[in-house]
Write an enzyme that holds these catalytic residues in place. Structure first.
Site, short mmCIF file in Angstrom:
data_model
loop_
_atom_site.label_atom_id
_atom_site.label_comp_id
_atom_site.label_asym_id
_atom_site.label_seq_id
_atom_site.Cartn_x
_atom_site.Cartn_y
_atom_site.Cartn_z
N HIS A 86 -11.60 25.44 7.99
CA HIS A 86 -10.35 24.87 7.47
C HIS A 86 -10.04 25.44 6.09
O HIS A 86 -10.49 24.87 5.08
CB HIS A 86 -10.47 23.34 7.36
CG HIS A 86 -10.51 22.65 8.67
ND1 HIS A 86 -9.39 22.13 9.27
CD2 HIS A 86 -11.55 22.39 9.51
CE1 HIS A 86 -9.73 21.58 10.43
NE2 HIS A 86 -11.02 21.72 10.60
N GLU A 97 -10.90 -7.86 2.09
CA GLU A 97 -11.92 -6.81 2.02
C GLU A 97 -12.16 -6.29 0.61
O GLU A 97 -13.25 -5.83 0.30
CB GLU A 97 -11.52 -5.60 2.88
CG GLU A 97 -11.47 -5.83 4.35
CD GLU A 97 -10.09 -6.27 4.81
OE1 GLU A 97 -9.29 -6.71 3.95
OE2 GLU A 97 -9.81 -6.19 6.01
N GLY A 131 -3.72 7.24 -5.21
CA GLY A 131 -4.56 8.44 -5.26
C GLY A 131 -3.94 9.51 -6.15
O GLY A 131 -4.63 10.15 -6.94
N SER A 147 0.85 -1.19 0.00
CA SER A 147 0.00 0.00 0.00
C SER A 147 0.89 1.24 0.00
O SER A 147 2.12 1.12 0.04
CB SER A 147 -0.91 -0.03 1.23
OG SER A 147 -0.13 -0.06 2.39
N GLN A 166 -9.08 27.94 18.49
CA GLN A 166 -9.56 27.77 19.87
C GLN A 166 -8.41 27.93 20.87
O GLN A 166 -8.57 28.54 21.93
CB GLN A 166 -10.25 26.42 20.00
CG GLN A 166 -11.48 26.31 19.07
CD GLN A 166 -12.12 24.93 19.05
OE1 GLN A 166 -11.62 23.99 19.65
NE2 GLN A 166 -13.23 24.80 18.33
N CYS A 216 -8.94 26.04 13.17
CA CYS A 216 -9.92 25.27 13.96
C CYS A 216 -9.47 25.12 15.42
O CYS A 216 -9.57 26.08 16.17
CB CYS A 216 -10.20 23.94 13.29
SG CYS A 216 -11.85 23.36 13.67
N GLU A 262 -7.46 25.20 4.40
CA GLU A 262 -6.62 24.30 3.59
C GLU A 262 -7.42 23.45 2.62
O GLU A 262 -6.91 23.06 1.57
CB GLU A 262 -5.76 23.42 4.50
CG GLU A 262 -6.48 22.31 5.27
CD GLU A 262 -7.04 22.75 6.62
OE1 GLU A 262 -7.27 23.96 6.79
OE2 GLU A 262 -7.26 21.90 7.50
N GLY A 322 0.89 5.49 -3.84
CA GLY A 322 0.49 6.73 -4.51
C GLY A 322 -0.60 6.49 -5.54
O GLY A 322 -0.62 7.13 -6.60
N LYS A 364 9.41 -9.66 -10.06
CA LYS A 364 8.59 -10.79 -9.54
C LYS A 364 7.35 -10.33 -8.76
O LYS A 364 6.25 -10.85 -8.99
CB LYS A 364 9.48 -11.70 -8.68
CG LYS A 364 8.85 -13.03 -8.35
CD LYS A 364 8.69 -13.94 -9.55
CE LYS A 364 9.94 -14.73 -9.84
NZ LYS A 364 9.90 -15.43 -11.14
N PRO A 365 7.49 -9.35 -7.82
CA PRO A 365 6.27 -8.94 -7.09
C PRO A 365 5.18 -8.45 -8.05
O PRO A 365 3.99 -8.74 -7.85
CB PRO A 365 6.76 -7.78 -6.20
CG PRO A 365 8.24 -7.97 -6.07
CD PRO A 365 8.69 -8.64 -7.34
N LYS A 386 13.54 -5.65 -9.79
CA LYS A 386 12.95 -6.96 -9.60
C LYS A 386 11.47 -6.93 -10.01
O LYS A 386 10.69 -6.16 -9.45
CB LYS A 386 13.07 -7.36 -8.11
CG LYS A 386 14.50 -7.70 -7.71
CD LYS A 386 15.05 -8.71 -8.67
CE LYS A 386 16.05 -9.66 -8.18
NZ LYS A 386 16.53 -10.54 -9.26
N1 GLN Z 1 -11.78 19.66 18.64
C1 GLN Z 1 -12.25 20.94 18.20
C2 GLN Z 1 -13.75 20.94 17.97
O1 GLN Z 1 -14.33 19.90 17.79
C3 GLN Z 1 -11.52 21.39 16.95
C4 GLN Z 1 -11.78 20.51 15.76
C5 GLN Z 1 -10.80 20.72 14.65
O2 GLN Z 1 -9.75 21.31 14.86
N2 GLN Z 1 -11.12 20.25 13.47
O3 GLN Z 1 -14.36 21.97 17.94
#
Ligand code: GLN
Length: 545
Positions: A521, A155, A25, A20, A394, A390, A523, A23, A195-196, A193
């Site tokens: 988020h 699976e 994906g 596994s 906090q 996130c 990102e 790459g 073979k695999p 190699k």
């Molecule tokens: N644990 C925090 C919450 O549930 C922050 C979650 C996170 O960072 N994705 O609010």
């Protein structure tokens, strides 16, 4: 379903062999990227053979990041690769797990839909898998289906059986089978190699799938001789043995595959024309080439610290790392990611002084939280460009409440239910929830920006709206509004709020080079050719530093 009934769909199935983490994906995403450049509308879906309904409850240590789609579903991190390589948002139907398949079959059985019948893997489970694939395939010119796991896993069998059956249903010209394997290089004898790979192809054939293309992951390009051997033993055309050597950046994979004519081969197998040229495809291709060439090592280098508790497995912060790559490429710098264990910060053994920027990403659970708070204090006091995401937001609120607003012991109720100052608390709607899976604020929500803030300016500069943006969430806890005035009096700015003003989405500190944190988020929305504005802001600030 009768053979030959469904004609319009075109499907490419990608399986993996030998080991596994080869790459798969990225390979699927890179193929999608190449075909999109040729003018095709491309969908990609991932079939995961595990029983969980989604990866939301799995440990990032085991499974890497949980990616969140715009429609609010917790998915495998490969969906992130698909969205980034295709610059397209996909939906929940693009990540199917064995758990979901069994769940719907069992629900139907209870509802009496199979009255009188014995419900079995073949045909009921395989029919459900096929119907999920076909319902997505009809929305695109071509659908790439990645099967999770490795050939030989117990699976995976129902999934492999389902894609085998598809050939008879949609017709040979409408489906292609690709198999990705590993071809190790033995340093001692200086040879590859095969073979695999031979064994892996043999296992696939045993279950009735004859691969049309064998993609070989290896340290370097395979010699012609090695490819010939795989062609002979695997019973595939020589031009269908594709070498996929290691590259310095995943974003170079499309070009490597293109050089071998892989995308052409796939189109030929599906009897599709090589080009369906249109303007947007050309633009997409050009922008991607530009992006890929801007990844070259740059003279200017910056060090971006990621302070988290899962730093031992970099995949746990995949999208954050990729967002840094995108923003750095745009700003013509090379960013080195410095992985900082938040528990090492707690023990006082982390070197924060080496950083040009700091990111505190999302997370769950108490371990390492105090280290994150300490790291954020360092960033705030030393004007180190900082982006909190996130849990990062906090922790930034907690740090500011404790050390600036003089609320000792302030905390999130996630970590201290008895805290005197619960600056982060649980939303009313979430109170009393016992179930853990899929019960968070998930997916896209609007965020109103406050004008003339660092955040609104960053969005504006990157050509986003300066008023309202839509960002993806995955969390349970929120900033406690009872403390907003106190935080604001001490200099914190709430630069993004939910449209009703009740939820804090972005905070910032104005007297700082760049101190921004988001409840969402960012990102998940960063794309190679359109990096996220708040990451661009961070990198820009780090360069200026
Ligand atoms: N644990 C925090 C919450 O549930 C922050 C979650 C996170 O960072 N994705 O609010």
């Amino acid at each position: 379903m009768m053979p030959g009934k469904i004609e319009k769909v075109k499907i490419v199935c990608l399986t993996g062999g030998v080991i596994s983490s080869l790459g798969k994906g990225i390979t699927a995403a890179a193929l999608g990227n190449l075909l999109k450049r040729r003018g095709y509308s491309i969908g990609i879906m991932k079939l995961d053979p595990y029983i969980n309904l989604d990866p939301g409850t799995m440990s990032p240590f085991q499974h890497g990041e949980v990616y969140v789609t715009a429609d609010g579903v917790e998915t495998d991190l490969d969906i992130g690769h698909y969205e980034r390589f295709l610059e397209t948002d996909f939906t929940k139907s693009h990540n199917v797990t064995a758990g979901q398949i069994y769940d719907s079959v069992i629900r139907r059985e209870r509802a009496g839909d199979y009255l009188g019948k014995t419900v079995q893997v073949i045909p009921h489970i395989t029919d459900e898998i096929k119907s999920r694939i076909l319902s997505v395939a009809k929305n695109f010119d071509l659908l790439i289906v990645e099967i999770g796991g490795t050939v030989g896993d117990i699976e995976s069998l129902p999934f492999l059986e389902a894609i085998r059956q598809l050939k008879r249903e949609i017709g040979q010209k409408n489906i292609a089978y690709l198999h990705l394997t590993l071809v190790p290089f033995l340093e001692t004898t200086g040879e590859f190699k095969t073979k695999p790979t031979q064994h892996s192809v043999a296992s696939l054939r045993e279950i009735g799938i004859h691969p049309d293309v064998v993609l070989c992951r290896s340290k370097k390009n395979l010699d012609e001789e090695v490819r010939e051997k795989i062609s002979l033993f695997g019973d595939v055309e020589l031009e269908s043995v594709v070498s996929v050597p290691d590259v310095s950046s995943i974003y170079n994979v499309p070009n490597i595959l293109k050089e071998s004519g892989f995308d052409i081969r796939v189109l030929e197998l599906l009897s599709l024309p090589l080009e369906k040229t249109n303007e947007s495809a050309e633009k997409f291709g050009k922008e991607w080439d530009k992006f890929a060439s801007s990844l070259l090592p740059h003279e200017e280098k910056i060090r971006v610290g990621i302070v988290g508790k899962y730093v031992g497995l970099h995949d746990a912060y995949k999208s954050v790392a990729e967002a840094v790559v995108h923003a750095s490429a745009k700003k013509n710098v090379s960013s080195e990611l410095v992985w900082i264990d938040s528990e090492a910060v707690e023990r006082g053994i982390a070197d924060l002084a080496q950083l040009d920027a700091m990111i505190v990403p999302g997370g769950f659970g108490e371990r390492g939280v105090e280290g994150k708070i300490t790291a954020i204090k360092y960033a705030r006091e030393n004007s180190l460009p900082f982006l909190g995401i996130c849990l990062g937001l906090q922790c930034a609120i907690t740090e500011f409440a404790r050390n600036v607003c003089m609320l000792p012991g302030a905390h999130s109720v996630e970590f201290d239910e008895e805290t005197k100052y619960p600056v982060i608390h649980i939303m009313d709607a979430q109170k009393g929830l016992k179930q853990k899976g899929g019960t968070m604020r998930l997916g896209v929500y609007p965020c109103r920006l406050r004008k003339n803030t660092i955040a609104s300016m960053a969005y504006l500069k990157a050509d986003y709206s300066e008023e309202e943006v839509f960002e993806r969430h995955r969390h349970r806890y929120e900033v406690n509004n009872a403390y907003r005035d106190r935080l604001a009096e001490n200099g914190m700015i709430f630069s993004g709020l939910s449209p009703d003003g009740l939820l804090v989405e972005i905070i910032e500190l104005p007297k700082h080079k760049y101190f921004v944190a988001t409840q969402f988020h960012p990102e998940f929305r960063s794309r190679p050719t359109s990096p996220h504005p708040l990451f661009l802001g961070l990198i820009e600030a780090a360069i200026k530093k």
